[in-house]
Design a protein around this motif. Structure first.
Motif, PDB file in Angstrom:
ATOM      1  N   GLY A  32      38.120  40.884  42.303  1.00 57.01           N
ATOM      2  CA  GLY A  32      38.334  41.090  40.872  1.00 57.01           C
ATOM      3  C   GLY A  32      38.599  39.804  40.113  1.00 57.01           C
ATOM      4  N   ALA A  33      39.213  38.816  40.782  1.00 56.63           N
ATOM      5  CA  ALA A  33      39.482  37.539  40.121  1.00 56.63           C
ATOM      6  C   ALA A  33      38.195  36.852  39.688  1.00 56.63           C
ATOM      7  CB  ALA A  33      40.299  36.628  41.031  1.00 56.63           C
ATOM      8  N   TRP A  34      37.096  37.127  40.381  1.00 56.30           N
ATOM      9  CA  TRP A  34      35.810  36.567  39.949  1.00 56.30           C
ATOM     10  C   TRP A  34      35.479  37.034  38.529  1.00 56.30           C
ATOM     11  CZ3 TRP A  34      33.154  32.640  41.716  1.00 56.30           C
ATOM     12  CH2 TRP A  34      33.351  32.218  43.038  1.00 56.30           C
ATOM     13  N   ASP A  35      35.737  38.302  38.231  1.00 59.23           N
ATOM     14  CA  ASP A  35      35.457  38.817  36.889  1.00 59.23           C
ATOM     15  C   ASP A  35      36.484  38.337  35.868  1.00 59.23           C
ATOM     16  OD1 ASP A  35      33.192  40.242  37.675  1.00 59.23           O
ATOM     17  OD2 ASP A  35      34.362  41.999  38.204  1.00 59.23           O
ATOM     18  N   VAL A  36      37.737  38.275  36.268  1.00 60.22           N
ATOM     19  CA  VAL A  36      38.805  37.929  35.340  1.00 60.22           C
ATOM     20  C   VAL A  36      38.864  36.428  35.066  1.00 60.22           C
ATOM     21  CG1 VAL A  36      41.317  37.983  35.013  1.00 60.22           C
ATOM     22  CG2 VAL A  36      40.150  39.956  35.990  1.00 60.22           C
TER      23      VAL A  36
END
Length: 179
Positions: free
Chosen positions: A56-60
């Motif tokens: 998810g950190a890739w998106d955020v």
């Protein structure tokens, strides 16, 4: 499923975490020796949350740790890459390698590619590695990468009880050594 950067080294492919990585990710997370300096061994449910957090950190944030894949076999080696959750003491390139792939030089190979990625593509000016003073293997890797001990730093909760030092270097120092 991967929609993001893919890095290649001589022996490795680094890509975003994908669902098929979870079993190996959870195996690594359950290993007490591997996780000794990474917050302790975890069950599959906690490993899933960590897996989802990193993906998810890739998106955020636009970056996070890569899943590291052995090119010759397709096996999941570990998770290595840029990392800076809220409250982190700096822009980090961190690592964690599945015990079946430890001591093969994969962490160095992947971390090297990730530091290049952080400086050249993310535009970072500085990279750290947060390492417990007794984690001699990670300290040796940080030194091999050219980082030096900058002293103790505080991690945000719930990791605020861990004693770690920031090992690091600037982009200029990295590039000067690469010449």
């Amino acid at each position: 499923m991967t929609t993001g950067p893919v890095l290649f080294t001589d022996r490795l492919l680094l890509r975003l975490p994908e669902p098929q990585d979870l079993d190996s990710w959870a195996e690594m997370a359950a290993d007490p020796e591997t996780m000794r300096f990474l917050g302790g061994a975890r069950g599959r449910e906690e490993a899933w949350r960590d897996f989802a957090l990193r993906r998810g950190a890739w998106d955020v944030r636009g970056f996070s740790m890569f899943s590291v894949i052995e090119r010759a076999t397709g096996a999941w080696v570990g998770r290595i890459g840029p990392w800076q959750p809220e409250g982190w003491p700096g822009t980090e390139v961190g690592w964690g390698v599945h015990p079946a792939f430890a001591r093969r030089g994969y962490a160095h190979e992947a971390a090297f590619a990730c530091i290049d990625f952080a400086f050249d593509l993310l535009g970072w000016d500085d990279v750290i590695h947060t390492i417990a003073p007794e984690n001699t293997r990670s300290i040796a890797l940080a030194e091999r990468l050219g980082s030096r001990d900058r002293g103790p730093v505080a991690l945000p909760p719930p990791l605020d009880d861990l004693a770690v030092h920031a090992w690091g270097q600037t982009a200029a120092e990295w590039r000067a050594r690469r010449r």
